[in-house]
Design an enzyme around this catalytic site. Structure first.
Site, PDB file in Angstrom:
ATOM      1  N   TYR A 116       5.516   9.300 -10.227  1.00 34.41           N
ATOM      2  CA  TYR A 116       4.578   8.453  -9.491  1.00 34.41           C
ATOM      3  C   TYR A 116       3.747   7.620 -10.458  1.00 34.41           C
ATOM      4  O   TYR A 116       3.569   6.411 -10.260  1.00 34.41           O
ATOM      5  CB  TYR A 116       3.681   9.369  -8.650  1.00 34.41           C
ATOM      6  N   LYS A 153       3.495   3.569 -10.859  1.00 32.17           N
ATOM      7  CA  LYS A 153       2.244   2.826 -10.725  1.00 32.17           C
ATOM      8  C   LYS A 153       1.964   2.000 -11.984  1.00 32.17           C
ATOM      9  O   LYS A 153       1.415   0.894 -11.898  1.00 32.17           O
ATOM     10  CB  LYS A 153       1.082   3.779 -10.437  1.00 32.17           C
ATOM     11  N   ASN A 194       0.804  -1.220   0.000  1.00 32.05           N
ATOM     12  CA  ASN A 194       0.000   0.000   0.000  1.00 32.05           C
ATOM     13  C   ASN A 194       0.842   1.277   0.000  1.00 32.05           C
ATOM     14  O   ASN A 194       0.370   2.330  -0.429  1.00 32.05           O
ATOM     15  CB  ASN A 194      -0.914  -0.005   1.228  1.00 32.05           C
TER      16      ASN A 194
END
Length: 259
Positions: free
Chosen positions: A150, A154, A86
């Site tokens: 980022y 991802k 997470n």
């Protein structure tokens, strides 16, 4: 209490954050033992508060970008039956504002960190011939929405998830990834101080007319981690109130219809 999680240890990274706290609480209430990992020492106080509420939890402070620290933390957690990757961050909103060091920081904190955690627990999962890994990605991995480093990380997590599913399925290890849209976390409280209408402006892009609640992400993760999803592996599932279904704002402009 879910029979799927009772007696199992679930390692959760980014445990001190908004989504992470929700995940720890959710699975702890389902009877799991939680291995809470975060680079912030705030995870220690959080873990104590859950322990006071009767949840079985142990916490470790470690930077997931550092393989040795991750390995030590996972070893301390013992048998890890489920890993929830997470943890993540973004500190560079545009390409122009991202220098090479910044790019490396975001990639390390997201993609490399998730790999380090998976690498640390896979040997024991292989030995047990079973386990589940659920990665927390982002809709940014599917669509250009800012935060380029980022987003690249991802997107890489999606590819990594599929590789894990392909290679480790023969050991009954499943790997899936959820792709949240905007989630209501304390991060947005700070953003609302600067712009009180920021969420209202965002909500018009979502077909459901609202953003995602942390427990909605937790429920999808719980499904993917549970025996109910025993035939699901390599899946990338948006949890985004419909954001990836299409561009509703543009569609309204083109059709001149408010649907």
């Amino acid at each position: 209490m879910s029979a799927d999680f009772a007696g199992k240890t679930i390692a959760i990274t980014g445990a001190a954050g908004g989504i992470g706290q929700g995940l720890c609480r959710f699975f702890g209430q389902q009877g799991a033992t939680i291995g809470a990992l975060d680079r912030s020492e705030a995870v220690l106080a959080f873990a104590k508060s859950l322990k006071d509420d009767g949840i079985a939890i142990q916490a470790a402070v470690a930077d997931i970008a550092k393989p040795d620290a991750v390995r030590a933390a996972m070893t301390a957690f013992g048998d890890v039956h489920i890993l929830i990757n997470n943890a993540g961050l973004s500190r560079h909103p545009t390409v122009a504002s991202t220098d090479p060091a910044g790019w490396e920081e975001d990639i390390a904190a997201n993609l490399n960190g998730a790999y380090n955690c998976a690498h640390a627990v896979l040997p024991q999962m292989v030995e047990r011939r079973g386990g589940a890994i659920v990665n927390v990605g982002s809709v940014n991995g599917l669509h250009a929405l800012g935060d380029p480093a980022y987003s690249a990380a991802k997107a890489g997590m999606i590819a990594m998830t599929k590789a894990l599913a392909m290679e480790y399925g023969r050991y009954s290890i499943r790997a899936n990834i959820v792709l949240p849209g905007t989630v209501r976390t304390p991060l947005w409280d700070a953003r609302k101080v600067k712009n009180p209408d920021v969420l209202k402006r965002l909500e018009r892009w979502y077909p459901l007319g609202r953003i995602v609640e942390p427990d909605e992400v937790a429920r999808v993760i719980a499904f993917l981690a549970s025996d109910a999803a025993s035939a699901v592996t390599g899946a990338a599932i948006p949890v985004d109130c419909g954001l990836m279904a299409g561009n509703i704002v543009m569609a309204r402009e083109i059709t001149l219809e408010e649907f």
